[in-house]
Enzyme design. Sequence first.
Site, PDB file in Angstrom:
ATOM      1  N   GLU A  74       4.076 -35.536  41.536  1.00  0.00           N
ATOM      2  CA  GLU A  74       4.023 -36.663  40.587  1.00  0.00           C
ATOM      3  C   GLU A  74       4.681 -37.889  41.201  1.00  0.00           C
ATOM      4  O   GLU A  74       5.719 -37.772  41.852  1.00  0.00           O
ATOM      5  CB  GLU A  74       4.774 -36.308  39.298  1.00  0.00           C
ATOM      6  CG  GLU A  74       4.093 -35.245  38.499  1.00  0.00           C
ATOM      7  CD  GLU A  74       4.761 -35.009  37.146  1.00  0.00           C
ATOM      8  OE1 GLU A  74       5.558 -35.858  36.689  1.00  0.00           O
ATOM      9  OE2 GLU A  74       4.469 -33.966  36.545  1.00  0.00           O
TER      10      GLU A  74
ATOM     11  N   ASP B 289       3.934 -27.252  36.225  1.00  0.00           N
ATOM     12  CA  ASP B 289       5.305 -27.142  35.711  1.00  0.00           C
ATOM     13  C   ASP B 289       5.313 -27.255  34.184  1.00  0.00           C
ATOM     14  O   ASP B 289       6.360 -27.142  33.550  1.00  0.00           O
ATOM     15  CB  ASP B 289       6.258 -28.139  36.390  1.00  0.00           C
ATOM     16  CG  ASP B 289       5.867 -29.578  36.176  1.00  0.00           C
ATOM     17  OD1 ASP B 289       4.846 -29.839  35.511  1.00  0.00           O
ATOM     18  OD2 ASP B 289       6.598 -30.469  36.670  1.00  0.00           O
ATOM     19  N   SER B 290       4.119 -27.423  33.594  1.00  0.00           N
ATOM     20  CA  SER B 290       3.975 -27.273  32.142  1.00  0.00           C
ATOM     21  C   SER B 290       4.443 -25.886  31.701  1.00  0.00           C
ATOM     22  O   SER B 290       4.717 -25.661  30.524  1.00  0.00           O
ATOM     23  CB  SER B 290       2.511 -27.487  31.717  1.00  0.00           C
ATOM     24  OG  SER B 290       1.648 -26.684  32.496  1.00  0.00           O
TER      25      SER B 290
ATOM     26  N   ASP C  96       2.309 -26.961  41.376  1.00  0.00           N
ATOM     27  CA  ASP C  96       3.088 -28.173  41.110  1.00  0.00           C
ATOM     28  C   ASP C  96       4.370 -28.175  41.923  1.00  0.00           C
ATOM     29  O   ASP C  96       5.023 -27.143  42.078  1.00  0.00           O
ATOM     30  CB  ASP C  96       3.477 -28.207  39.626  1.00  0.00           C
ATOM     31  CG  ASP C  96       2.849 -29.370  38.897  1.00  0.00           C
ATOM     32  OD1 ASP C  96       2.493 -30.370  39.554  1.00  0.00           O
ATOM     33  OD2 ASP C  96       2.715 -29.283  37.666  1.00  0.00           O
TER      34      ASP C  96
ATOM     35  N   GLU D  56      -3.389 -38.976  34.504  1.00  0.00           N
ATOM     36  CA  GLU D  56      -3.077 -38.470  33.155  1.00  0.00           C
ATOM     37  C   GLU D  56      -2.882 -39.631  32.182  1.00  0.00           C
ATOM     38  O   GLU D  56      -2.124 -40.579  32.459  1.00  0.00           O
ATOM     39  CB  GLU D  56      -1.805 -37.601  33.217  1.00  0.00           C
ATOM     40  CG  GLU D  56      -1.384 -37.076  31.855  1.00  0.00           C
ATOM     41  CD  GLU D  56      -0.418 -35.899  31.919  1.00  0.00           C
ATOM     42  OE1 GLU D  56      -0.123 -35.384  33.023  1.00  0.00           O
ATOM     43  OE2 GLU D  56       0.049 -35.490  30.833  1.00  0.00           O
TER      44      GLU D  56
HETATM   45  O1  KIV Z   1       1.991 -29.193  34.684  1.00  0.00           O
HETATM   46  C1  KIV Z   1       0.822 -29.324  34.298  1.00  0.00           C
HETATM   47  O2  KIV Z   1       0.221 -28.455  33.669  1.00  0.00           O
HETATM   48  C2  KIV Z   1       0.145 -30.586  34.612  1.00  0.00           C
HETATM   49  C3  KIV Z   1      -1.121 -30.891  33.881  1.00  0.00           C
HETATM   50  C4  KIV Z   1      -0.844 -31.280  32.500  1.00  0.00           C
HETATM   51  C5  KIV Z   1      -1.938 -31.901  34.586  1.00  0.00           C
HETATM   52  O3  KIV Z   1       0.613 -31.342  35.419  1.00  0.00           O
END
Ligand code: KIV
Length: 262
Positions: free
Chosen positions: A113, A44-45, A83, A180
């Site tokens: 998460e 979700d980045s 994610d 993380e």
């Molecule tokens: O969303 C993402 O890219 C992540 C990584 C930073 C681990 O959760």
Amino acid sequence: MAVTVRTLQQRKQNGEKFSVLTAYDACFSRLISEAGVDVMLVGDSLGMVLQGHDSTLPVTTEQLAYHTSAVARGNQGSLIMADMPFMSGATVDRALTAAHTLMQAGANLVKLEGAGWLAETISVLKRNGVPVCAHLGLTPQSVNTLGGYRVQGREKTEAEQLIEDARLLEQAGADILLLECVPRDVSAQLCQSVQVPVIGIGAGPECDGQVLVMHDMLGITPGKPARFVRNFASEGHDIRASFAAYDKAVKDGSFPASEHCF
Ligand code: KIV
């Protein structure tokens, strides 16, 4: 041969490291998987690096599913982890609905998460055939309760809680953990406390696998990079060679080095 969750478990048992990079589209998916990177994370980045938001909170299940299906079309044998978005772990029903959509879009496992409270959700997902990675430590979806993107587990009680949560989630059925921004010594202790593979980002070289956001390791994310980032493109590599250099550095243990750790 295609990478599976079992491949990663075998790597941990053999003391071999594995590599993970984020991917969001078919073109980069092809390049990253051809470079030998074991796992692609449709993170979700994407809300920050693709959409320009200042957090991951606005990203929806439908957006993650769209990017997951594109990554699945370009994939050449890596494991695809998608994610679960903000609030999708709030109830078991919401988690099942989001995981259903993401697995049908082409994910091989989902990442959630949270902390120990995810145990029930994880066991229900597992019963329904969904492998799960539990993301602990700095959980960016909780940026508003954490008060910023800060290192987690610096206090003794916080570190003990992290390790307890990791054990609990493993017992609940988590196949993989992702840690993380955690001090290296805490992370090393946590990795020894569980049998499942642990992926680290800013969590030191003792983790079984390492992940970076693709834009960070190519040096194209605006602003000052986080301490745990190494820019592989600044080392004279083109994009393909940067992915291969990252994969090699993770597998030979040269990344992360001490300057990337907390
Ligand atoms: O969303 C993402 O890219 C992540 C990584 C930073 C681990 O959760």
